[in-house]
Motif scaffolding. Structure first.
Motif, PDB file in Angstrom:
ATOM      1  N   ASN A  39       0.851  -1.198   0.000  1.00 27.63           N
ATOM      2  CA  ASN A  39       0.000   0.000   0.000  1.00 27.63           C
ATOM      3  C   ASN A  39       0.883   1.243   0.000  1.00 27.63           C
ATOM      4  O   ASN A  39       2.116   1.157   0.021  1.00 27.63           O
ATOM      5  CB  ASN A  39      -0.960  -0.006   1.194  1.00 27.63           C
ATOM      6  N   ARG A  40       0.252   2.405  -0.058  1.00 32.34           N
ATOM      7  CA  ARG A  40       1.006   3.653  -0.109  1.00 32.34           C
ATOM      8  C   ARG A  40       1.181   4.194   1.312  1.00 32.34           C
ATOM      9  O   ARG A  40       0.206   4.526   1.979  1.00 32.34           O
ATOM     10  CB  ARG A  40       0.291   4.681  -0.984  1.00 32.34           C
ATOM     11  N   PRO A  41       2.415   4.303   1.777  1.00 34.59           N
ATOM     12  CA  PRO A  41       2.638   4.806   3.136  1.00 34.59           C
ATOM     13  C   PRO A  41       2.401   6.304   3.233  1.00 34.59           C
ATOM     14  O   PRO A  41       2.298   7.013   2.217  1.00 34.59           O
ATOM     15  CB  PRO A  41       4.099   4.453   3.402  1.00 34.59           C
ATOM     16  N   PHE A 173      -1.127 -13.225  16.138  1.00 37.93           N
ATOM     17  CA  PHE A 173      -0.261 -13.437  14.976  1.00 37.93           C
ATOM     18  C   PHE A 173       0.283 -12.100  14.484  1.00 37.93           C
ATOM     19  O   PHE A 173       0.515 -11.916  13.297  1.00 37.93           O
ATOM     20  CB  PHE A 173      -1.046 -14.107  13.843  1.00 37.93           C
ATOM     21  N   GLY A 174       0.514 -11.136  15.389  1.00 43.03           N
ATOM     22  CA  GLY A 174       0.744  -9.764  14.970  1.00 43.03           C
ATOM     23  C   GLY A 174       2.174  -9.268  14.983  1.00 43.03           C
ATOM     24  O   GLY A 174       2.399  -8.060  14.864  1.00 43.03           O
ATOM     25  N   LEU A 175       3.152 -10.145  15.113  1.00 38.12           N
ATOM     26  CA  LEU A 175       4.526  -9.669  15.246  1.00 38.12           C
ATOM     27  C   LEU A 175       4.975  -8.904  14.002  1.00 38.12           C
ATOM     28  O   LEU A 175       5.558  -7.826  14.090  1.00 38.12           O
ATOM     29  CB  LEU A 175       5.444 -10.876  15.501  1.00 38.12           C
ATOM     30  N   ARG A 176       4.709  -9.436  12.824  1.00 39.46           N
ATOM     31  CA  ARG A 176       5.221  -8.845  11.584  1.00 39.46           C
ATOM     32  C   ARG A 176       4.586  -7.503  11.237  1.00 39.46           C
ATOM     33  O   ARG A 176       5.126  -6.742  10.445  1.00 39.46           O
ATOM     34  CB  ARG A 176       4.989  -9.807  10.414  1.00 39.46           C
ATOM     35  N   ARG A 177       3.444  -7.201  11.816  1.00 39.31           N
ATOM     36  CA  ARG A 177       2.746  -5.948  11.489  1.00 39.31           C
ATOM     37  C   ARG A 177       2.592  -5.031  12.712  1.00 39.31           C
ATOM     38  O   ARG A 177       1.790  -4.113  12.697  1.00 39.31           O
ATOM     39  CB  ARG A 177       1.352  -6.268  10.922  1.00 39.31           C
ATOM     40  N   GLN A 352      -1.483   8.654   9.051  1.00 38.01           N
ATOM     41  CA  GLN A 352      -0.149   8.238   9.471  1.00 38.01           C
ATOM     42  C   GLN A 352      -0.175   7.034  10.406  1.00 38.01           C
ATOM     43  O   GLN A 352       0.868   6.445  10.698  1.00 38.01           O
ATOM     44  CB  GLN A 352       0.602   9.391  10.132  1.00 38.01           C
ATOM     45  N   LEU A 353      -1.368   6.654  10.879  1.00 34.89           N
ATOM     46  CA  LEU A 353      -1.495   5.499  11.760  1.00 34.89           C
ATOM     47  C   LEU A 353      -1.990   4.256  11.029  1.00 34.89           C
ATOM     48  O   LEU A 353      -2.139   3.198  11.647  1.00 34.89           O
ATOM     49  CB  LEU A 353      -2.452   5.820  12.913  1.00 34.89           C
ATOM     50  N   GLN A 354      -2.253   4.375   9.725  1.00 33.81           N
ATOM     51  CA  GLN A 354      -2.730   3.211   8.985  1.00 33.81           C
ATOM     52  C   GLN A 354      -1.599   2.189   8.818  1.00 33.81           C
ATOM     53  O   GLN A 354      -0.473   2.552   8.484  1.00 33.81           O
ATOM     54  CB  GLN A 354      -3.258   3.639   7.623  1.00 33.81           C
ATOM     55  N   PRO A 355      -1.888   0.932   9.061  1.00 33.17           N
ATOM     56  CA  PRO A 355      -0.830  -0.086   8.988  1.00 33.17           C
ATOM     57  C   PRO A 355      -0.208  -0.175   7.595  1.00 33.17           C
ATOM     58  O   PRO A 355      -0.869   0.042   6.575  1.00 33.17           O
ATOM     59  CB  PRO A 355      -1.569  -1.390   9.335  1.00 33.17           C
ATOM     60  N   LEU A 356       1.065  -0.486   7.584  1.00 33.61           N
ATOM     61  CA  LEU A 356       1.751  -0.794   6.334  1.00 33.61           C
ATOM     62  C   LEU A 356       1.413  -2.230   5.926  1.00 33.61           C
ATOM     63  O   LEU A 356       1.402  -3.125   6.766  1.00 33.61           O
ATOM     64  CB  LEU A 356       3.268  -0.678   6.513  1.00 33.61           C
TER      65      LEU A 356
END
Length: 407
Positions: A39-41, A173-177, A352-356
């Motif tokens: 997505n677009r950061p 399951f949230g470590l990567r995000r 700015q708080l939307q997940p990558l």
């Protein structure tokens, strides 16, 4: 500034389980992994390149401690020779490169698979935390705690609702995000304390050890994709990977991932032998209702009692969606729900708080391309159109109208 990664246990359990299997059976494999943002950061990730390189330097200075090895050695499915390998292991900085390319952040790990496959989760955690360190921390944490409280309240309401035959069980399951390492720890600790009847574990090996929780995980796409490059007939790569897994773990770690080339192609390979040996299946793309019904139909055709099996859902879940799936399937099969981003990076609605939406996936092994043909077209990953077309032809899969590819 606090290092992002301070322990080599700060990764998902399935990295260790795949690592051991590949070390034992295919230690010579060479592999390449590439980072991509889907997505677009809010600002260009290229701005992070210096900080990312510094964090990779720190990561490559770490070693497994005696306490780490004692914990891993206590997991009955990890063997003593693998623990000895980890005792000597250290990430090699020469195997990974991070650079800016315009506004984009490019990260590539390339080398012996047993030396580069472990980079994935650490890279994703590093990029996420460095990215979100630029936002207002107090404000984000305040909103995150409020949203976590709402999730807990929804879970508490389950106690007053009619139960299904099988219990509702969820995992982190949230470590990567994750928003950050400390925030993931707070979320997991809060759920373990406040909702133990529903919250049953975490994929994070570090948090499982520190908080006395069950570490959760078996295999990911990279394990099955690797078998596309190992000399077996391409049509047979899934069965070869599943057979090696069965031989490696002898009944442990029995949840199979189904969507490396789509659920239909998987079920064609998941015959009575495998259906009896594996405890269940994990969903990671496509419509979860359709997927679950296909799984139950497959068990019924094989005359296997679905009540003795488990379906694990792990694709973009939040608590409400997990409960809805529980209501649909909970009287027919055991269930588990792995929730990632919506547990560890649900911090507010500001842009700015939307997940990558970032991944770091295997793209080549032993000098040839490998691919994932997901049930969700946007998750299809490959850097070679010719191989992708060939894989579709071999498994009789029509190309989607549009698919994301590595570039």
């Amino acid at each position: 500034m606090r290092p992002v990664i301070t322990s080599l246990l700060d990764t998902d359990l399935y990295k260790f389980t795949m690592w051991q299997a590949l070390l034992h059976r295919h230690p010579q494999t060479q592999a390449e992994y590439r980072f991509v943002c889907r997505n677009r950061p809010a600002y260009p990730l290229a701005e992070l390149v210096d900080e990312v390189n510094a964090a990779l330097d720190e990561l490559c200075a770490l070693r497994f401690t005696a306490a780490d090895l004692d914990y891993l050695g206590g997991l009955r499915f990890l063997q003593s020779d693998f623990i000895d390998f980890l005792r000597l292991f250290q990430f090699q900085r020469g195997f990974i490169e991070a650079r800016a390319e315009g506004e984009h952040l490019r990260i590539v790990a390339r080398g012996p698979q047993v030396h580069v496959m472990g980079f994935e989760i650490f890279v994703l955690a590093i990029v996420n935390e460095l990215y979100f360190r630029r936002v207002d921390q107090a404000g984000a944490l305040s909103q995150g705690r409020a949203r976590l409280a709402a999730k807990l309240e929804r879970l508490r309401r389950l106690a007053g609702e009619a139960p299904c035959r099988h219990p509702f069980e969820m995992f982190d399951f949230g470590l990567r995000r994750r928003f950050s390492g400390p925030w993931q720890r707070e979320v997991v600790q809060t759920l373990a304390q406040e909702a133990p009847q529903w919250f049953k574990g975490t994929s994070s090996v570090l948090l499982a050890r520190d908080l006395n929780l069950v570490p959760i995980g078996t295999m990911a796409h990279e394990y099955l994709q690797t078998y596309q490059s190992l000399g077996v007939r391409l049509r047979d790569f899934q069965q070869a990977a599943l057979e090696d897994w069965v031989q490696e773990y002898r009944g442990d770690l029995g949840i199979a991932l189904t969507d490396t080339v789509g659920m239909d192609a998987f079920l064609a390979d998941f015959d009575l032998y495998f259906a009896k040996l594996f405890d269940g299946l994990r969903h990671d793309s496509g419509d979860p209702i359709v997927w679950g019904e296909k799984a139950l139909g497959h068990y019924a055709r094989l005359r296997i009692d679905a009540h003795a099996k488990r379906l694990v859902f792990s694709d973009g879940l939040d608590v409400d969606r997990a409960i809805a799936l529980y209501r649909h399937f909970g009287d027919r099969v055991q269930l588990g729900f792995g929730i990632g981003t919506q547990l560890t990076n649900d911090m507010g609605d500001a842009p700015q708080l939307q997940p990558l939406h970032i991944v770091m996936k295997i793209t080549r092994a032993n000098g040839q391309p490998v691919a994932k043909l997901s049930d969700s077209p946007g998750k299809t990953l490959c850097d070679d159109e010719t191989f992708l077309a060939y894989l579709r032809q071999v498994f009789g899969i029509a190309p989607p109208a549009q698919a994301l590819q590595f570039r």
